[in-house]
Design a protein around this motif. Structure first.
Motif, mmCIF file in Angstrom:
data_model
loop_
_atom_site.group_PDB
_atom_site.id
_atom_site.type_symbol
_atom_site.label_atom_id
_atom_site.label_comp_id
_atom_site.label_asym_id
_atom_site.label_seq_id
_atom_site.Cartn_x
_atom_site.Cartn_y
_atom_site.Cartn_z
ATOM 1 N N UNK A 119 -11.989 -9.727 3.274
ATOM 2 C CA UNK A 119 -10.561 -10.015 3.173
ATOM 3 C C UNK A 119 -9.948 -10.252 4.543
ATOM 4 N N UNK A 120 -10.262 -9.393 5.503
ATOM 5 C CA UNK A 120 -9.655 -9.466 6.835
ATOM 6 C C UNK A 120 -10.127 -10.671 7.635
ATOM 7 N N UNK A 124 -6.964 -15.602 3.132
ATOM 8 C CA UNK A 124 -5.602 -15.089 3.010
ATOM 9 C C UNK A 124 -4.968 -14.743 4.358
ATOM 10 N N UNK A 125 -5.785 -14.668 5.408
ATOM 11 C CA UNK A 125 -5.238 -14.301 6.709
ATOM 12 C C UNK A 125 -4.440 -15.440 7.345
ATOM 13 N N UNK A 165 -16.920 12.169 -0.824
ATOM 14 C CA UNK A 165 -17.174 10.854 -1.396
ATOM 15 C C UNK A 165 -16.030 9.900 -1.129
ATOM 16 N N UNK A 166 -16.335 8.604 -1.191
ATOM 17 C CA UNK A 166 -15.331 7.553 -1.031
ATOM 18 C C UNK A 166 -15.140 6.853 -2.366
ATOM 19 N N UNK A 167 -13.911 6.319 -2.577
ATOM 20 C CA UNK A 167 -13.572 5.720 -3.869
ATOM 21 C C UNK A 167 -12.713 4.490 -3.638
ATOM 22 N N UNK A 168 -13.152 3.361 -4.158
ATOM 23 C CA UNK A 168 -12.442 2.096 -3.972
ATOM 24 C C UNK A 168 -11.180 2.068 -4.824
ATOM 25 N N UNK A 169 -10.113 1.535 -4.235
ATOM 26 C CA UNK A 169 -8.844 1.386 -4.943
ATOM 27 C C UNK A 169 -8.061 0.260 -4.277
ATOM 28 N N UNK A 170 -8.262 -0.949 -4.727
ATOM 29 C CA UNK A 170 -7.612 -2.097 -4.110
ATOM 30 C C UNK A 170 -6.124 -2.116 -4.390
ATOM 31 N N UNK A 171 -5.483 -3.205 -4.002
ATOM 32 C CA UNK A 171 -4.065 -3.379 -4.274
ATOM 33 C C UNK A 171 -3.265 -3.520 -3.006
ATOM 34 N N UNK A 172 -3.241 -2.489 -2.200
ATOM 35 C CA UNK A 172 -2.559 -2.531 -0.904
ATOM 36 C C UNK A 172 -3.331 -3.433 0.051
ATOM 37 N N UNK A 173 -4.640 -3.305 0.037
ATOM 38 C CA UNK A 173 -5.549 -4.168 0.763
ATOM 39 C C UNK A 173 -6.785 -4.344 -0.111
ATOM 40 N N UNK A 174 -7.514 -5.432 0.068
ATOM 41 C CA UNK A 174 -8.575 -5.760 -0.880
ATOM 42 C C UNK A 174 -9.674 -4.705 -0.948
ATOM 43 N N UNK A 175 -10.005 -4.108 0.199
ATOM 44 C CA UNK A 175 -11.093 -3.137 0.244
ATOM 45 C C UNK A 175 -10.635 -1.749 0.593
ATOM 46 N N UNK A 176 -9.430 -1.392 0.169
ATOM 47 C CA UNK A 176 -8.922 -0.040 0.419
ATOM 48 C C UNK A 176 -9.791 0.991 -0.293
ATOM 49 N N UNK A 177 -10.010 2.128 0.356
ATOM 50 C CA UNK A 177 -10.719 3.240 -0.264
ATOM 51 C C UNK A 177 -10.039 4.547 0.115
ATOM 52 N N UNK A 178 -10.201 5.558 -0.739
ATOM 53 C CA UNK A 178 -9.700 6.885 -0.414
ATOM 54 C C UNK A 178 -10.864 7.862 -0.405
ATOM 55 N N UNK A 210 1.623 -5.401 -0.292
ATOM 56 C CA UNK A 210 0.849 -5.446 -1.534
ATOM 57 C C UNK A 210 0.057 -6.736 -1.641
ATOM 58 N N UNK A 211 -1.196 -6.604 -2.029
ATOM 59 C CA UNK A 211 -2.037 -7.750 -2.380
ATOM 60 C C UNK A 211 -2.085 -7.917 -3.898
ATOM 61 N N UNK A 212 -2.122 -6.776 -4.632
ATOM 62 C CA UNK A 212 -2.207 -6.814 -6.095
ATOM 63 C C UNK A 212 -1.479 -5.594 -6.647
#
Length: 278
Positions: A119-120, A124-125, A165-178, A210-212
């Motif tokens: 994404x970066x 879209x950049x 552990x890491x967990x993907x959660x897009x929306x704010x950025x395409x490859x955001x994880x928490x 926001x991306x999505x």
């Protein structure tokens, strides 16, 4: 066999004055001051240290008109941690306030969702509304680290170590994880920018970058699904975090707080907004 438990800390390194209308898509009918804090996080246990995000530096703070309080990497010294000895850095995403200072960790491997780098560096950049959240030199630096075989890429959720552990959660950025971390009070979920403030998640109103939007809303649900309850979710930019949790020592008051202990009082909850009490 009991999973490893970690000590967990939030390091506050910068802040900025802002208003409520800046933090919710569609603005806010009760606009007023709503400052934003910037954090780096630290998890350590079982002989391992994980740095989660790396903040930004004074130069970027000046250019972007942020109030720079201290270098978060230097604050690691208060824990007896030398950045050169850190082996694992989790990057929740590549926005400027989460990946700056990456070069201060010369021997670390970096854990990142593969979608985020795509994404970066992708099409879209060309749009300033999306690219303004990135620093070009940070992105190029991660590309160079990849060529140096120092970036570990993921496609979705993964356990990096027992109890972490890491967990993907897009929306704010395409490859955001928490990040989900087992502590002495149970699992704590570091939301990063899945929810900037407690109120974003509690009121189900996403942040303005926001991306999505649909994926941002789903991200709130995923945070809660992986946490014992809402008190175990830590938002990425809320000054309330510094008020709800204690400093690990008097010397670190207003600089660092422990997240592996219960909060001093409840944070805003979804039920409060659905019942109209907030």
């Amino acid at each position: 066999m009991t999973e490893q438990e970690y000590e967990l800390f939030a390091i506050r390194y910068a802040t900025r004055d802002a208003r409520r209308s800046e933090h919710f898509i569609g603005g806010d009918p009760h606009d007023g001051p709503m400052p934003m804090d910037y954090f780096m996080w630290l998890a350590r246990g079982g002989g391992r240290t994980f740095v989660i995000d790396t903040g930004f530096n004074a130069e970027v703070a000046s250019r972007r008109k942020r109030t720079f309080l201290r270098c978060p990497v230097e604050t690691l010294g208060a824990f007896g941690i030398d950045a050169a000895a850190v082996e694992d850095v989790i990057l929740t995403h590549l926005h400027y306030d989460h990946v700056g200072n990456f070069d201060r960790f010369p021997n670390a491997r970096f854990h990142l969702q593969e979608r985020e780098l795509a994404y970066a560096t992708g099409r879209f950049m060309r749009y300033p509304g999306l690219s303004h959240s990135f620093e070009v030199e940070d992105v190029c630096g991660i590309v160079r680290l990849n060529y140096a075989r120092r970036v570990l890429f993921y496609d979705g959720d993964a356990e990096l170590a027992p109890g972490l552990s890491i967990h993907a959660a897009g929306g704010h950025s395409a490859g955001l994880q928490f990040v989900r971390v087992r502590t002495r009070r149970g699992f704590v979920v570091l939301a990063s920018d899945v929810s900037h403030f407690y109120e974003n998640m509690a009121s189900e109103r996403p942040f303005t970058t926001a991306l999505h939007i649909g994926e941002m809303l789903e991200g709130f649900d995923k945070l809660l699904k992986l946490a014992p309850d809402e008190s175990h979710v830590i938002p990425g930019h809320d000054p309330l975090v510094m008020k709800l949790y204690p400093a690990p020592s008097p010397e670190l008051e207003r600089i660092v707080v422990r997240l592996d202990v219960p909060p001093s009082r409840p944070a805003p909850l979804r039920a409060d907004y659905r019942s109209g009490t907030s």
